[in-house]
Design a protein around this motif. Structure first.
Motif, PDB file in Angstrom:
ATOM      1  N   ASN A  91       0.829  -1.395  -0.068  1.00 32.60           N
ATOM      2  CA  ASN A  91       0.058   0.097   0.097  1.00 32.60           C
ATOM      3  C   ASN A  91       1.059   1.280  -0.029  1.00 32.60           C
ATOM      4  OD1 ASN A  91      -2.655  -1.541   0.245  1.00 32.60           O
ATOM      5  ND2 ASN A  91      -1.955  -2.045   2.421  1.00 32.60           N
ATOM      6  N   ALA A  92       2.124   1.115  -0.488  1.00 35.40           N
ATOM      7  CA  ALA A  92       2.911   2.371  -0.231  1.00 35.40           C
ATOM      8  C   ALA A  92       2.464   3.396  -1.078  1.00 35.40           C
ATOM      9  CB  ALA A  92       4.354   1.706  -0.820  1.00 35.40           C
ATOM     10  N   GLY A  93       1.984   3.182  -2.413  1.00 33.44           N
ATOM     11  CA  GLY A  93       1.474   4.527  -3.131  1.00 33.44           C
ATOM     12  C   GLY A  93       0.287   5.102  -2.368  1.00 33.44           C
ATOM     13  N   ALA A 153       2.098   1.899  -6.284  1.00 31.88           N
ATOM     14  CA  ALA A 153       3.253   2.666  -6.676  1.00 31.88           C
ATOM     15  C   ALA A 153       3.477   2.593  -8.176  1.00 31.88           C
ATOM     16  CB  ALA A 153       4.327   2.170  -5.723  1.00 31.88           C
ATOM     17  N   GLU A 154       3.449   1.363  -8.590  1.00 30.16           N
ATOM     18  CA  GLU A 154       3.926   1.254 -10.075  1.00 30.16           C
ATOM     19  C   GLU A 154       2.800   2.179 -11.012  1.00 30.16           C
ATOM     20  OE1 GLU A 154       6.597   0.048 -11.118  1.00 30.16           O
ATOM     21  OE2 GLU A 154       7.202  -0.023  -9.340  1.00 30.16           O
ATOM     22  N   LEU A 214      10.067   6.387  -0.444  1.00 29.07           N
ATOM     23  CA  LEU A 214       8.990   5.922   0.360  1.00 29.07           C
ATOM     24  C   LEU A 214       9.047   4.556   0.141  1.00 29.07           C
ATOM     25  CD1 LEU A 214       7.265   6.445   2.767  1.00 29.07           C
ATOM     26  CD2 LEU A 214       5.365   6.658   1.066  1.00 29.07           C
ATOM     27  N   VAL A 215       8.992   4.316  -1.045  1.00 29.94           N
ATOM     28  CA  VAL A 215       8.833   2.609  -1.346  1.00 29.94           C
ATOM     29  C   VAL A 215      10.089   1.837  -1.183  1.00 29.94           C
ATOM     30  CG1 VAL A 215       8.871   1.138  -3.344  1.00 29.94           C
ATOM     31  CG2 VAL A 215       7.270   3.026  -3.589  1.00 29.94           C
ATOM     32  N   ASN A 216      11.363   2.624  -1.294  1.00 34.44           N
ATOM     33  CA  ASN A 216      12.660   2.200  -0.952  1.00 34.44           C
ATOM     34  C   ASN A 216      12.616   1.939   0.642  1.00 34.44           C
ATOM     35  OD1 ASN A 216      13.374   1.799  -3.657  1.00 34.44           O
ATOM     36  ND2 ASN A 216      14.479   3.772  -3.614  1.00 34.44           N
ATOM     37  N   GLU A 217      12.179   2.930   1.239  1.00 34.22           N
ATOM     38  CA  GLU A 217      12.304   2.948   2.633  1.00 34.22           C
ATOM     39  C   GLU A 217      11.510   1.715   3.296  1.00 34.22           C
ATOM     40  OE1 GLU A 217      10.721   5.271   6.734  1.00 34.22           O
ATOM     41  OE2 GLU A 217      10.941   6.486   4.720  1.00 34.22           O
ATOM     42  N   PHE A 218      10.061   1.605   2.568  1.00 34.11           N
ATOM     43  CA  PHE A 218       9.394   0.350   2.799  1.00 34.11           C
ATOM     44  C   PHE A 218      10.030  -1.050   2.818  1.00 34.11           C
ATOM     45  CE2 PHE A 218       4.842   2.835   3.062  1.00 34.11           C
ATOM     46  CZ  PHE A 218       5.484   3.335   4.263  1.00 34.11           C
ATOM     47  N   ASN A 219      10.653  -1.084   1.404  1.00 35.52           N
ATOM     48  CA  ASN A 219      11.313  -2.455   0.891  1.00 35.52           C
ATOM     49  C   ASN A 219      12.485  -2.636   2.006  1.00 35.52           C
ATOM     50  OD1 ASN A 219       9.782  -3.176  -1.185  1.00 35.52           O
ATOM     51  ND2 ASN A 219      10.657  -1.627  -2.488  1.00 35.52           N
TER      52      ASN A 219
END
Length: 697
Positions: free
Chosen positions: A177-179, A222-223, A367-372
Motif C-alpha cells: 500500500n506504499a502508493g 506505486a507502479e 518511500l517505496v525504498n524505505e518500506f522495501n
C-alpha cells in the motif's frame, strides 16, 4: 378493633401469597425433575442400544472367524494332498535328490565355517562395545541437562520468530500500500477527503461498487503512480512543442484524480470533475491515452481551424493539454483496465504541494525504498532466527541421537551374552554341517535300495521320513480345525441368547423413556422455560396502547387467552408502560416487560435564511395529541452528521417557529426538530424529524 382486622387480613394475604409462590416453586421443581428423568431414560436407552449393537458386532465377528476357519480347513486339506505328492515325488526321484543334497550339504558346511568365524569376531566386538558403554553412560546426565538448556533456547527463538512474522506481515502491507500511504501523507486533502465530498454529493452507489474499489486500489499502487508521472512527462513534452510551460504535479489534484478516475470506472462520464470544479480528460482502453486526447483530436482541431465538438467527436481533451492557463495537474492510471484520468487547474490555484515530476517521483521512490528496506530487514531478521533455530534443533538432534545410541550397561551385557550365544549356535551349525555332509554321502550310496512299500529300506533317508511325517501335520490340523469350528458354533448359539436378552433390555429402556416423556409432558411448564418476544417502544396516540408479544415454547407458538393472558398498565400517556403476561393451562408463572410511550412527533415545514441566522418553522402538534408534549427542541449544526451542534428549546406547545441568530454568515446549517415531554422530572423525546438545510446570508 379496626387495626386488628387489618392485621389479620394482611397475615392472610401474606400466607396466601407464600402458598402461591411455594406452589409455583414446587411445580417448577417437578417440571425440571421430570425433564431430568426423561434425559436419564434417554441415556439408558442409548446405552442399551449400544450394548445390543456391540453384541451383534461380536456375533458377526465370531461368524466371520468361523468362516475363516472353514477356509483354513480347506487349505489344510489342500496341504495334506500336497504333502502326499511330495512323498511320492521323493520316492520316485531319490537318487537324483541325494546327489543334489551332497552339493547342498557341502555348501552348508562352507557357510557354517564362515558363520563360526563371524560369530567369534562379533563376540570380540561386543566385548569392546561393552567397555565403551561403561565410559559413555557416565556422560548421559550431562547431555540431559544440556538438552534442557537447548530446548529453552529453542522456545525463546520460536517466540521471536512469531514476533518477526507479525512484523513482516505489517511491513509487507506497507509495501503493498506504499502508493496510497504516499498520497495520503502529502496533504490533508487526501483521497478520503475527496471520497467524503463524493458522499455528500449523492455518489455513494459509485463508491460502494466493486469497480470503484478495484480501480482505486489499482490507481494507488506505486507502479501505476510512476506510470502516471510518465504520462505527465509526455503531456509536458507536448505542451513544450506548443511553447506552453510545463505543468506542475499537485499532490491534492493527484488525490482528486484517483477518486475521479475510480468513479468514472463505474460510469464513463465526467461525474466528479464538475463537483470539484477542475478540467478533466478521461480515456478507456488506450495503452497511451494521448493517442486519443492529442494525436486524434489535433487532426480534428486543424481540420476545423479551431475548437470543434459534434456527437462523439470533440477537441476538448486536446485543448486541455495545450491550454496555457493551466499550471497544475494530477493523473490517475489503472493498468489492469487501461483507465486514465488527468486533472487540470489554473496556475493560480493549488499553490501548496506542487512538485516537478522528478521531485514527485523521487519522493515516491524514497518511500517505496524505505518500506522495501524495512521489509528486507525484517525478512533478514527472520532468516537469522530460522538459522539459529536450525542450529539449535541440530544440536538437540545430535544430543538425542547420542542418548538413543548409548545403550545401558544391561543392554551391553545382553549384547555380549547374545554374541556368546551366536558362537555356540555357529559351532552347532558347523558340527551339523559336518554331519549333514557325512549323511548325504551315505544316502547317495544307499539310495538305490529304497522301496516305497518297505519302511526299513529308507530309515536312513531323513527327507523321506520327514515327508511322511509332514503328511501328519495337515492331517492333525484338519482334526483340530474341525473341533474349533464346532466350538464356534456353540459360541454363536450363546451369543444369540445374549442378544435376545439385550434386545429385551433395550425394549424395556424404550418403554421407560416413553413413560418418562409422558410424565414430563404432563407437567406444567414454568415461565422460566417460555420465550417471550421483544416488545418495542410506541408513539402517543391519545388512546390506550396495547402490545401483542409472541410467546413460544420449544419453537411452538402459544395461544393467547388459552395458554396465557396479557395485562397492561400505564399504557395511555407518555412514560414507561408495563406489559404483564400471566400463564395458565399447561403453563404457569408471570413475565413482565416494559416499553416507552414517546410524545407525538413533528416535522420541519420550512427553513428561511437570515443575515447570520435562520428561521425554522415546524408543524404544531394537533390538539388531540398536544397533551403528550411539553414543548419542542430544535437542533442545528454545520455538519450533516451533527458532530457538533447547538440546541434551541421552547415550552410553548403551540409554538411553530424559532428564530436562531449569531450564526456564521454565508454558511450552510443542518436542522432537525423533535417534541419532548417532562414526566416527574424525566424527559421523553419523540423521534427526530428529517434533516433540512439552509445557507445563512
Amino acid at each position: 378493633m379496626r387495626k386488628k382486622i387489618l392485621s389479620v387480613l394482611l397475615i392472610v394475604f401474606i400466607v396466601a401469597t407464600t402458598m402461591t409462590v411455594k406452589g409455583f416453586a414446587d411445580s417448577e421443581t417437578e417440571y425440571y425433575s421430570a425433564l431430568n428423568a426423561y434425559k436419564q431414560s434417554s441415556e439408558k436407552e442409548n446405552n442399551a442400544k449400544k450394548n445390543l449393537e456391540e453384541a451383534q458386532a461380536q456375533l458377526k465377528q465370531v461368524e466371520e472367524l468361523k468362516a475363516s476357519m472353514q477356509e483354513e480347513l480347506e487349505q489344510a486339506k489342500t496341504d495334506y494332498n500336497a504333502a502326499q505328492e511330495r512323498t511320492n515325488y521323493l520316492f520316485n526321484n531319490i537318487v537324483q535328490i541325494t546327489k543334489d543334497e551332497v552339493t547342498v550339504a557341502t555348501q552348508e558346511f562352507n557357510v557354517a565355517v564362515e558363520i563360526k568365524d563371524n560369530a567369534t569376531a562379533d563376540l570380540q566386538a561386543a566385548q569392546a562395545h561393552y567397555d565403551e558403554v561403561l565410559k559413555i553412560t557416565a556422560n548421559n546426565e550431562n547431555i540431559v541437562n544440556e538438552l534442557a538448556v537447548l530446548r529453552e533456547q529453542l522456545k525463546e527463538k520460536q517466540n521471536q520468530l512469531v514476533q518477526v512474522e507479525n512484523e513482516i506481515a505489517k511491513n509487507q502491507a506497507d509495501v503493498d500500500n506504499a502508493g496510497r500511504i504516499f498520497l495520503d501523507g502529502l496533504t490533508s486533502k487526501n483521497i478520503d477527503y475527496y471520497i467524503e465530498i463524493a458522499k455528500n454529493n449523492n455518489l455513494t452507489p459509485y463508491l460502494n461498487s466493486t469497480k470503484f474499489k478495484k480501480t482505486l486500489k489499482n490507481c494507488t499502487e506505486a507502479e501505476n503512480i510512476k506510470k502516471a508521472l510518465d504520462f505527465i512527462d509526455n503531456c509536458n513534452q507536448l505542451r513544450e512543442n506548443h511553447n506552453v510551460s510545463a505543468l506542475k504535479v499537485s499532490a491534492q489534484l493527484m488525490n482528486a484524480s484517483m477518486v475521479s478516475n475510480s468513479i468514472s470506472a463505474y460510469s464513463f462520464n465526467h461525474t466528479f470533475a464538475p463537483i470539484i470544479n477542475i478540467g478533466e480528460n478521461l480515456a478507456w482502453g488506450y495503452i497511451d491515452p494521448f493517442v486519443g486526447w492529442y494525436d486524434e483530436e489535433k487532426i480534428l482541431y486543424e481540420e476545423h481551424g479551431g475548437s470543434y465538438s459534434s456527437g462523439n467527436e470533440t477537441t476538448g481533451h486536446y485543448e486541455n493539454i495545450i491550454d496555457s492557463r493551466y499550471g497544475v495537474t494530477g493523473f490517475a492510471w489503472d493498468a489492469d483496465y487501461r483507465y486514465a484520468q488527468q486533472s487540470f487547474y489554473f496556475d493560480s490555484g493549488y499553490t501548496t504541494g506542487r512538485y516537478t515530476t522528478n521531485q514527485f517521483r523521487t519522493k515516491l521512490n524514497n518511500l517505496v525504498n524505505e518500506f522495501n528496506n524495512i521489509l528486507q530487514a525484517s525478512q533478514a531478521k527472520r532468516e537469522n532466527i530460522l538459522n539459529e533455530i536450525a542450529v539449535i534443533e541440530l544440536k538437540i538432534a545430535e544430543k538425542e541421537d547420542i542418548l538413543k545410541g548409548t545403550p545401558s550397561l544391561e543392554t551391553a551385557q545382553k549384547a555380549l551374552n547374545e554374541a556368546e550365544t551366536n558362537i555356540e549356535i555357529a559351532v552347532q551349525k558347523f558340527e551339523q554341517a559336518e554331519q549333514n555332509l557325512e549323511n548325504a554321502s551315505w544316502r547317495k550310496e544307499n539310495a538305490v535300495s529304497v522301496e516305497r512299500g518297505n519302511p526299513e529300506s529308507y530309515q536312513g533317508f531323513d527327507d523321506i521320513l520327514s515327508a511322511v511325517a509332514a503328511e501328519e501335520v495337515p492331517a492333525n490340523r484338519i482334526i483340530s480345525l474341525t473341533a474349533s469350528i464346532e466350538n464356534k458354533k456353540q459360541e454363536i448359539s450363546s451369543l444369540e441368547i445374549q442378544i435376545l436378552e439385550l434386545r429385551n433390555t433395550y425394549n424395556a429402556a424404550v418403554e421407560a423413556k416413553k413413560k418418562a416423556k409422558e410424565n414430563f409432558e404432563s407437567c406444567k411448564v414454568p415461565a422460566s422455560a417460555v420465550k417471550v418476544s421483544k416488545i418495542y417502544n410506541k408513539t402517543y396516540t391519545g388512546k390506550y396502547i396495547y402490545q401483542a408479544p409472541f410467546v413460544t415454547y420449544n419453537g411452538k407458538r402459544l395461544t393467547r387467552n388459552v395458554d396465557y393472558k396479557v395485562y397492561h398498565s400505564k399504557h395511555l400517556n407518555v412514560g414507561i408502560a408495563t406489559v404483564t403476561i400471566k400463564f395458565m393451562g399447561d403453563y404457569e408463572g408471570t413475565v413482565k416487560k416494559t416499553f416507552t410511550i414517546r410524545p407525538k412527533g413533528t416535522y420541519i415545514r420550512s427553513l428561511a435564511r437570515r443575515t447570520r441566522g435562520l428561521t425554522a418553522r415546524w408543524a404544531v402538534v394537533s390538539k388531540p395529541y398536544r397533551t403528550s408534549i411539553s414543548g419542542y427542541q430544535v437542533r442545528y449544526s454545520r455538519s450533516p452528521g451533527f458532530k457538533t451542534y447547538n440546541t434551541y428549546r421552547t415550552t410553548r406547545k403551540t409554538g411553530s417557529y424559532a428564530k436562531i441568530s449569531r450564526l456564521r454568515k454565508n454558511t450552510r446549517y443542518y436542522v432537525k426538530v423533535r417534541t419532548f415531554r417532562k414526566v416527574r422530572g424525566k424527559y421523553y423525546y419523540s423521534t427526530w424529524s428529517k434533516i433540512k438545510s439552509v445557507r445563512t446570508r
